[in-house]
Design an enzyme around this catalytic site. Structure first.
Site, PDB file in Angstrom:
ATOM      1  N   ARG A   7     -62.501   1.646  -4.727  1.00 43.64           N
ATOM      2  CA  ARG A   7     -62.851   1.852  -3.316  1.00 43.64           C
ATOM      3  C   ARG A   7     -63.437   0.614  -2.653  1.00 43.64           C
ATOM      4  O   ARG A   7     -63.544   0.565  -1.430  1.00 43.64           O
ATOM      5  CB  ARG A   7     -63.772   3.070  -3.180  1.00 43.64           C
ATOM      6  CG  ARG A   7     -63.012   4.373  -3.424  1.00 43.64           C
ATOM      7  CD  ARG A   7     -63.898   5.563  -3.243  1.00 43.64           C
ATOM      8  NE  ARG A   7     -64.243   6.205  -4.491  1.00 43.64           N
ATOM      9  CZ  ARG A   7     -65.364   6.873  -4.707  1.00 43.64           C
ATOM     10  NH1 ARG A   7     -66.272   6.970  -3.755  1.00 43.64           N
ATOM     11  NH2 ARG A   7     -65.579   7.445  -5.863  1.00 43.64           N
ATOM     12  N   GLU A  49     -72.314   8.703 -16.274  1.00 49.47           N
ATOM     13  CA  GLU A  49     -72.860   9.979 -16.717  1.00 49.47           C
ATOM     14  C   GLU A  49     -72.242  10.432 -18.040  1.00 49.47           C
ATOM     15  O   GLU A  49     -72.930  10.910 -18.935  1.00 49.47           O
ATOM     16  CB  GLU A  49     -72.647  11.039 -15.638  1.00 49.47           C
ATOM     17  CG  GLU A  49     -73.614  12.176 -15.805  1.00 49.47           C
ATOM     18  CD  GLU A  49     -73.655  13.083 -14.592  1.00 49.47           C
ATOM     19  OE1 GLU A  49     -72.920  12.814 -13.631  1.00 49.47           O
ATOM     20  OE2 GLU A  49     -74.424  14.052 -14.637  1.00 49.47           O
TER      21      GLU A  49
HETATM   22  C1  PRP Z   1     -67.719   5.278  -7.372  1.00 51.50           C
HETATM   23  C2  PRP Z   1     -68.043   4.439  -6.154  1.00 51.50           C
HETATM   24  C3  PRP Z   1     -68.823   3.288  -6.755  1.00 51.50           C
HETATM   25  C4  PRP Z   1     -69.554   3.942  -7.924  1.00 51.50           C
HETATM   26  C5  PRP Z   1     -70.996   4.213  -7.565  1.00 51.50           C
HETATM   27  O1  PRP Z   1     -66.609   4.706  -8.019  1.00 51.50           O
HETATM   28  O2  PRP Z   1     -66.845   3.984  -5.527  1.00 51.50           O
HETATM   29  O3  PRP Z   1     -67.959   2.278  -7.249  1.00 51.50           O
HETATM   30  O4  PRP Z   1     -68.880   5.193  -8.183  1.00 51.50           O
HETATM   31  O5  PRP Z   1     -71.666   4.855  -8.618  1.00 51.50           O
HETATM   32  P1  PRP Z   1     -72.912   4.251  -9.361  1.00 51.50           P
HETATM   33  O6  PRP Z   1     -73.768   3.540  -8.348  1.00 51.50           O
HETATM   34  O7  PRP Z   1     -73.592   5.445  -9.941  1.00 51.50           O
HETATM   35  O8  PRP Z   1     -72.410   3.318 -10.426  1.00 51.50           O
HETATM   36  P2  PRP Z   1     -65.803   5.421  -9.186  1.00 51.50           P
HETATM   37  O9  PRP Z   1     -66.276   4.872 -10.487  1.00 51.50           O
HETATM   38  O10 PRP Z   1     -65.884   6.894  -9.004  1.00 51.50           O
HETATM   39  O11 PRP Z   1     -64.301   4.930  -9.028  1.00 51.50           O
HETATM   40  P3  PRP Z   1     -63.340   4.643  -7.791  1.00 51.50           P
HETATM   41  O12 PRP Z   1     -63.988   3.633  -6.883  1.00 51.50           O
HETATM   42  O13 PRP Z   1     -62.138   4.067  -8.448  1.00 51.50           O
HETATM   43  O14 PRP Z   1     -63.082   5.938  -7.081  1.00 51.50           O
HETATM   44 MG    MG Z   2     -65.877   2.820  -7.072  1.00 50.76          MG
END
Ligand code: PRP
Ligand code: MG
Length: 174
Positions: A61, A98
């Protein structure tokens, strides 16, 4: 348009990706041309004069606004990716999510000591992802590292993981 209008366009999805989590879905912001432009303008206003040479976006993202901002401030774009995706030699950093351990990677030749880096991701939750990204970028010993999020979940206190002197900015707070 202000931050509150953008915030009002974020879609809250209850119990995604698991029960008890409210997912702050930015796709409803990105699809609105005026909101997308406003986000881009707000980020540009913060970072245009900081001498940033590389925007590093975190998969996946962070790949949406990262390149848009890079073009606005005259910086290059560097992807930080999930493991096994980057084709050339990489540095890696693991971090705890998590459920179990995750890894992110960056190409070994992506940055250099002369760079001023802006690390960008869409959202700060626990901070685990960005702290790993920050540690990875610091290995290159760049001149300075800025950290940016579109959304910060302040109640999770993710920013407390970072050294006090790191400039962390987020546009929208919960
Ligand atoms: C989500 C979001 C951040 C991260 C934040 O990404 O886009 O990168 O989680 O979480 P944290 O502060 O607890 O580490 P995700 O890993 O879900 O993957 P994506 O961006 O590919 O959807
Ligand atoms: Mg992410």
């Amino acid at each position: 348009m202000g931050v509150e209008i953008i915030k009002s366009k974020i879609r809250d999805v209850v119990d995604f990706p698991q029960k008890g989590i409210v997912f702050r879905d930015l796709t409803t912001v990105f699809k609105d041309a005026d909101c997308l432009r406003e986000l881009s303008d707000m980020l540009t206003a913060i970072y245009a004069e900081k001498g940033i040479t590389k925007v590093v976006g975190i998969e996946s993202r962070g790949f949406i606004m990262g390149p848009i901002l890079a073009t606005r401030i005259g910086a290059g774009f560097v992807p930080m990716r999930k493991p096994g995706k980057l084709p050339a030699e990489t540095w890696q950093e693991s971090y705890t999510k998590e459920y179990g351990v995750d890894v992110i990677e960056i190409h070994k030749d992506a940055l250099c000591e002369n760079d001023v880096v802006l690390l960008h991701d869409d959202l700060l939750a626990t901070g685990g992802t960005m702290l790993a990204a920050y540690n990875l970028v610091k290995r290159f010993n760049p001149k300075k590292v800025y950290v940016n999020f579109l959304v910060e979940l302040e109640f999770l206190k993710g920013r407390d993981l970072f050294p006090n002197d790191v400039e962390i900015e987020s546009l929208i707070k919960y």
